[in-house]
Design a protein around this motif. Sequence first.
Motif, PDB file in Angstrom:
ATOM      1  N   UNK A   1      10.011   6.108   0.277  1.00 17.17           N
ATOM      2  CA  UNK A   1       9.266   6.302  -0.789  1.00 17.17           C
ATOM      3  C   UNK A   1       8.128   5.336  -0.736  1.00 17.17           C
ATOM      4  N   UNK A   2       8.000   4.312  -0.263  1.00 20.68           N
ATOM      5  CA  UNK A   2       6.811   3.296   0.005  1.00 20.68           C
ATOM      6  C   UNK A   2       5.829   3.918   0.822  1.00 20.68           C
ATOM      7  N   UNK A   3       5.908   4.552   1.926  1.00 20.41           N
ATOM      8  CA  UNK A   3       5.069   5.021   2.836  1.00 20.41           C
ATOM      9  C   UNK A   3       3.981   6.006   2.245  1.00 20.41           C
ATOM     10  N   UNK A   4       4.421   6.962   1.601  1.00 19.74           N
ATOM     11  CA  UNK A   4       3.418   8.034   0.926  1.00 19.74           C
ATOM     12  C   UNK A   4       2.435   7.315   0.143  1.00 19.74           C
ATOM     13  N   UNK A   5       2.888   6.412  -0.665  1.00 20.30           N
ATOM     14  CA  UNK A   5       2.155   5.381  -1.664  1.00 20.30           C
ATOM     15  C   UNK A   5       1.148   4.793  -0.751  1.00 20.30           C
ATOM     16  N   UNK A   6       1.625   3.921   0.033  1.00 20.63           N
ATOM     17  CA  UNK A   6       0.791   2.950   0.888  1.00 20.63           C
ATOM     18  C   UNK A   6      -0.157   3.911   1.612  1.00 20.63           C
ATOM     19  N   UNK A   7       0.056   5.061   2.020  1.00 25.74           N
ATOM     20  CA  UNK A   7      -0.872   5.970   2.638  1.00 25.74           C
ATOM     21  C   UNK A   7      -2.001   6.195   1.704  1.00 25.74           C
ATOM     22  N   UNK A   8      -1.614   6.745   0.447  1.00 25.95           N
ATOM     23  CA  UNK A   8      -2.567   6.936  -0.762  1.00 25.95           C
ATOM     24  C   UNK A   8      -3.475   5.679  -0.899  1.00 25.95           C
ATOM     25  N   UNK A   9      -3.012   4.732  -0.652  1.00 22.29           N
ATOM     26  CA  UNK A   9      -3.889   3.299  -1.194  1.00 22.29           C
ATOM     27  C   UNK A   9      -4.823   3.074   0.037  1.00 22.29           C
ATOM     28  N   UNK A  10      -4.458   3.531   1.323  1.00 21.60           N
ATOM     29  CA  UNK A  10      -5.569   3.189   2.418  1.00 21.60           C
ATOM     30  C   UNK A  10      -6.315   4.277   2.513  1.00 21.60           C
ATOM     31  N   UNK A  11      -6.060   5.408   2.072  1.00 21.56           N
ATOM     32  CA  UNK A  11      -7.121   6.580   2.223  1.00 21.56           C
ATOM     33  C   UNK A  11      -7.984   6.629   0.950  1.00 21.56           C
ATOM     34  N   UNK A  12      -7.372   5.950  -0.080  1.00 21.77           N
ATOM     35  CA  UNK A  12      -8.336   5.790  -1.304  1.00 21.77           C
ATOM     36  C   UNK A  12      -9.514   4.777  -1.012  1.00 21.77           C
ATOM     37  N   UNK A  13      -8.920   3.832  -0.253  1.00 26.25           N
ATOM     38  CA  UNK A  13      -9.689   2.572   0.135  1.00 26.25           C
ATOM     39  C   UNK A  13      -9.813   2.458   1.440  1.00 26.25           C
ATOM     40  N   UNK A  14     -10.558   3.059   2.397  1.00 22.79           N
ATOM     41  CA  UNK A  14     -10.290   2.699   3.906  1.00 22.79           C
ATOM     42  C   UNK A  14     -10.688   1.470   4.439  1.00 22.79           C
ATOM     43  N   UNK A  15     -11.325   0.810   3.345  1.00 24.83           N
ATOM     44  CA  UNK A  15     -11.772  -0.736   3.709  1.00 24.83           C
ATOM     45  C   UNK A  15     -10.596  -1.783   3.082  1.00 24.83           C
ATOM     46  N   UNK A  16      -9.357  -1.379   2.933  1.00 25.35           N
ATOM     47  CA  UNK A  16      -8.327  -1.997   2.525  1.00 25.35           C
ATOM     48  C   UNK A  16      -7.925  -2.919   3.427  1.00 25.35           C
ATOM     49  N   UNK A  17      -7.403  -4.017   2.865  1.00 25.56           N
ATOM     50  CA  UNK A  17      -6.964  -5.337   3.769  1.00 25.56           C
ATOM     51  C   UNK A  17      -6.357  -4.910   4.840  1.00 25.56           C
ATOM     52  N   UNK A  18      -6.293  -5.527   6.041  1.00 28.39           N
ATOM     53  CA  UNK A  18      -5.347  -5.230   7.132  1.00 28.39           C
ATOM     54  C   UNK A  18      -3.956  -5.078   6.882  1.00 28.39           C
ATOM     55  N   UNK A  19      -3.488  -6.076   5.904  1.00 30.27           N
ATOM     56  CA  UNK A  19      -2.117  -6.117   5.707  1.00 30.27           C
ATOM     57  C   UNK A  19      -1.641  -4.837   5.343  1.00 30.27           C
ATOM     58  N   UNK A  20      -2.207  -3.801   4.727  1.00 29.75           N
ATOM     59  CA  UNK A  20      -1.640  -2.596   4.424  1.00 29.75           C
ATOM     60  C   UNK A  20      -1.387  -1.617   5.445  1.00 29.75           C
TER      61      UNK A  20
END
Length: 351
Positions: free
Chosen positions: A145-164
């Motif tokens: 469940x977590x992986x698809x949401x985390x993928x949405x987060x980094x795709x919406x913001x490619x400059x997201x912190x490395x921790x993602x």
Amino acid sequence: MLCLLAPLVQAQQIDPKVFMALESARTAQQAGNLSAAQRALDDALKSTSAGSLEQALVQQRLGYLAIEREDYAAAVRWLQQGLAQAQLSAEATQQDRRNLAQLLVQQARYQEAVTLLEAEGVGNLPLATRRLLVQAYRELKQYRKAIPLAEQIVRANPAADDVWYQLLAGMNYELQRYGDAIEWLQVLVRRAPQSSGNWRQLASMQSMAGQQTEAAATLRLAHEGGVGLRKSDLDNLVALHAQAGAPWQAARLLDALIEQQLLPADREHQLRLAQLWQASRDRAQALQAWQQLARQSGDTRYWLQVAFLQYQQNDWAAMQATLGQFRPANAEQRRQVQSLRNAAAAAQAGL
């Protein structure tokens, strides 16, 4: 945590006394007089009727006051009671629900937070709240469940912190999706090519995926790029696989590192390689490694290992030939040689 703010009193007709109490509490709270705000709200609560809008509004304000007092358990309790009245506006309900979820996560009450947010509909959540939901899912080990949401987060913001990106790699690793984990680690390497930790993680994941040759090539690329990978880093990487119960991967990685000349082919590493092949029950590779070590060193201990492996493979003639190549150095070795010969004779007699 995100800033938690109490929504304004909704513009519906409420009891004037309760309204005045709410405003009095707000004024006192803004002035930093939290005790006066608490007294005003406690008095107002006594004059409200069960299930009323007034009661929900006072409970809501008590929740946000508790947050400011850093009494988060009380804040959870008051916000839950306010929401249970089902009297607040849709906007206020939504904000309270999301803020309550944050408090629940802060208190490690992850399943309650997940239930609360899923009831709203994951697709309706803003990115900030989806980040919170990813955290809760991860703590509950609900990686799918977590992986698809985390993928949405980094795709919406490619400059997201490395921790993602590290989080995505780690969760895919937990699901043994090594290929996906490798892709996210490669993103990290491209983002920070001077980080030796990123290169080590990528090589480790490649090795776990059975790509030991690629892992060694990754480490060589890092070495040639001037990234500070020390011999101890590479030795530790091999040791991590062995400690994780993956001696075969550890052996293949060590073999590739020696072949790439990233680690020396000295006795220490050859011995470690032989031990890892034997621990992984790859008898053919183990026998070859022990034979090479025995020939180069002449050490009778290594010849005994060769003879033992030949005995395990029922290769009696080869075992006898090996035992004839050296003299036992002490009484213990003489006992071991005789024990092997007796066991081989008994085995042959029983065939």
